[in-house]
Design an enzyme around this catalytic site. Sequence first.
Site, PDB file in Angstrom:
ATOM      1  N   ARG A  67       0.848  -1.178   0.000  1.00 22.78           N
ATOM      2  CA  ARG A  67       0.000   0.000   0.000  1.00 22.78           C
ATOM      3  C   ARG A  67       0.886   1.231   0.000  1.00 22.78           C
ATOM      4  NH1 ARG A  67      -4.430   1.160   4.652  1.00 22.78           N
ATOM      5  NH2 ARG A  67      -2.598   1.903   5.742  1.00 22.78           N
ATOM      6  N   ASP A  86       5.059  -5.736   9.282  1.00 20.93           N
ATOM      7  CA  ASP A  86       6.214  -5.359  10.100  1.00 20.93           C
ATOM      8  C   ASP A  86       6.309  -6.211  11.360  1.00 20.93           C
ATOM      9  OD1 ASP A  86       7.259  -3.450   8.434  1.00 20.93           O
ATOM     10  OD2 ASP A  86       6.289  -1.760   9.433  1.00 20.93           O
TER      11      ASP A  86
HETATM   12  C1  PRP Z   1      -1.034  -4.121   4.525  1.00 21.90           C
HETATM   13  C2  PRP Z   1      -1.910  -5.331   4.751  1.00 21.90           C
HETATM   14  C3  PRP Z   1      -2.776  -5.365   3.525  1.00 21.90           C
HETATM   15  C4  PRP Z   1      -2.953  -3.902   3.222  1.00 21.90           C
HETATM   16  C5  PRP Z   1      -4.281  -3.453   3.793  1.00 21.90           C
HETATM   17  O1  PRP Z   1       0.022  -4.446   3.696  1.00 21.90           O
HETATM   18  O2  PRP Z   1      -1.204  -6.518   4.954  1.00 21.90           O
HETATM   19  O3  PRP Z   1      -2.184  -6.023   2.420  1.00 21.90           O
HETATM   20  O4  PRP Z   1      -1.897  -3.183   3.880  1.00 21.90           O
HETATM   21  O5  PRP Z   1      -4.546  -2.137   3.433  1.00 21.90           O
HETATM   22  P1  PRP Z   1      -5.702  -1.740   2.427  1.00 21.90           P
HETATM   23  O6  PRP Z   1      -6.892  -2.562   2.783  1.00 21.90           O
HETATM   24  O7  PRP Z   1      -5.891  -0.274   2.708  1.00 21.90           O
HETATM   25  O8  PRP Z   1      -5.220  -2.000   1.037  1.00 21.90           O
HETATM   26  P2  PRP Z   1       1.272  -3.456   3.469  1.00 21.90           P
HETATM   27  O9  PRP Z   1       0.991  -2.488   2.391  1.00 21.90           O
HETATM   28  O10 PRP Z   1       1.662  -2.859   4.794  1.00 21.90           O
HETATM   29  O11 PRP Z   1       2.379  -4.407   2.913  1.00 21.90           O
HETATM   30  P3  PRP Z   1       3.207  -5.561   3.676  1.00 21.90           P
HETATM   31  O12 PRP Z   1       2.249  -6.712   3.872  1.00 21.90           O
HETATM   32  O13 PRP Z   1       4.280  -5.854   2.707  1.00 21.90           O
HETATM   33  O14 PRP Z   1       3.708  -5.014   4.982  1.00 21.90           O
END
Ligand code: PRP
Length: 208
Positions: A103, A202
């Site tokens: 994201r 994280d």
């Molecule tokens: C987080 C989480 C989801 C997303 C949710 O991932 O694991 O994939 O954000 O947010 P949304 O519903 O607003 O799209 P992140 O982007 O932090 O990536 P990561 O899993 O690599 O840490």
Amino acid sequence: MTHLVELQHPLAKHHLSILRDATTPPWLFRQQVHRLATLLAFAATEDLPVRRKLVTTPLTTTDGYELSSRIALVPILRAGLGLVDPLQSLLPDAEVWHLGMYRDEVTSRPVEYYCKLPAEDPCDVGFVLDPMLATGGSLLSAIEALIRWGCPDIRVMSVIASQPGVDRLKREYPQVRLFVCSVDAELNDRNFIVPGLGDAGDRIFNTR
Ligand code: PRP
């Protein structure tokens, strides 16, 4: 068909509370995700079709069963990886198709960086795995990829979802079923789920 299943089991409440706790270290956080994924799996798989298969015990032959669907697990990287082992343990014949998505920190929109879902020959049931459903942007992108593949039965397993994310999913893809441990009320001004559990990726990978 119920669109949303929010686990009410005491074990889900107990283990989710440990997961939420800011003092829970990454090794325990991973274990809690594993435990909660197992509980979600029971709910999300309870109507999978089975076919009869005779089984020969050491004493006799009796009726047995085997799963009759072709199942795909679709973890959204990174955090979705935390749910793969418990699901593979219960569904050892499932295919695993990774979707790379993060994201964008400024726009909160999903950025896809990896997708190798084939263009044809779709599975019967696709389980999207991601511990967090915040705005829903990442999940909707994943669902679109599964629809392009032709998957007729898409189910989502998420540990925590925000109410706005749940509403968006229901509005845009009412046929997709969502299994969660908790629906949290809000998103804050950075689109983090509140009360939530912080950043699952994280915390799983100790990259805070
Ligand atoms: C987080 C989480 C989801 C997303 C949710 O991932 O694991 O994939 O954000 O947010 P949304 O519903 O607003 O799209 P992140 O982007 O932090 O990536 P990561 O899993 O690599 O840490």
